[in-house]
Scaffold this active site. Structure first.
Site, PDB file in Angstrom:
ATOM      1  N   CYS A  35       0.833  -1.205   0.000  1.00  0.00           N
ATOM      2  CA  CYS A  35       0.000   0.000   0.000  1.00  0.00           C
ATOM      3  C   CYS A  35       0.874   1.265   0.000  1.00  0.00           C
ATOM      4  O   CYS A  35       1.426   1.630   1.035  1.00  0.00           O
ATOM      5  CB  CYS A  35      -0.899  -0.070   1.247  1.00  0.00           C
ATOM      6  SG  CYS A  35      -1.609   1.474   1.780  1.00  0.00           S
ATOM      7  N   CYS A  38       0.156   3.906   2.629  1.00  0.00           N
ATOM      8  CA  CYS A  38       0.581   3.453   3.962  1.00  0.00           C
ATOM      9  C   CYS A  38       2.045   3.828   4.191  1.00  0.00           C
ATOM     10  O   CYS A  38       2.415   4.287   5.268  1.00  0.00           O
ATOM     11  CB  CYS A  38       0.417   1.940   4.111  1.00  0.00           C
ATOM     12  SG  CYS A  38      -1.288   1.366   3.950  1.00  0.00           S
TER      13      CYS A  38
END
Length: 110
Positions: A35, A38
């Site tokens: 991600c 993230c």
């Protein structure tokens, strides 16, 4: 999992003790290696943990290796941030955000 410096990693096994049983409010980032947003949050979480560590516990949980906790809180998007206080989730936020906005959203809990 790519961990933010100064931010503990929690797992299905210790979530109850580290998050639900914590004396301080806890900000949990539900995160994943795949991600990109993230990863962008790493420095933000590091700074937050350093600045607010006496008032707020900041931890990360890898959704890929901890499906029980991820499913229990119905986390579908990364990153998801949840604030826990007294063993209960009291706030949920989805998506990367700048530190200033994250701090604003956490004001009620600090």
């Amino acid at each position: 999992m790519i961990r933010a410096a100064g931010v503990a990693e929690v797992t299905d096994a210790d979530f109850e003790a580290e998050v639900l049983g914590a004396e301080l409010p806890v900000l949990v980032e539900f995160t994943a290696d795949w991600c990109p947003p993230c990863r962008q949050m790493g420095p933000v979480l590091t700074a937050l943990a350093a600045e607010e560590g006496e008032r707020l516990k900041v931890v990360q949980l890898d959704v890929d290796t901890n499906p029980l906790t991820t499913n229990a809180y119905k986390v579908l998007s990364m990153p998801t941030f949840m604030v826990f206080r007294g063993g209960e989730p009291v706030r949920s936020m989805v998506g990367a955000r700048p530190k200033r906005r994250l701090l604003e959203e956490l004001t009620d809990f600090l």
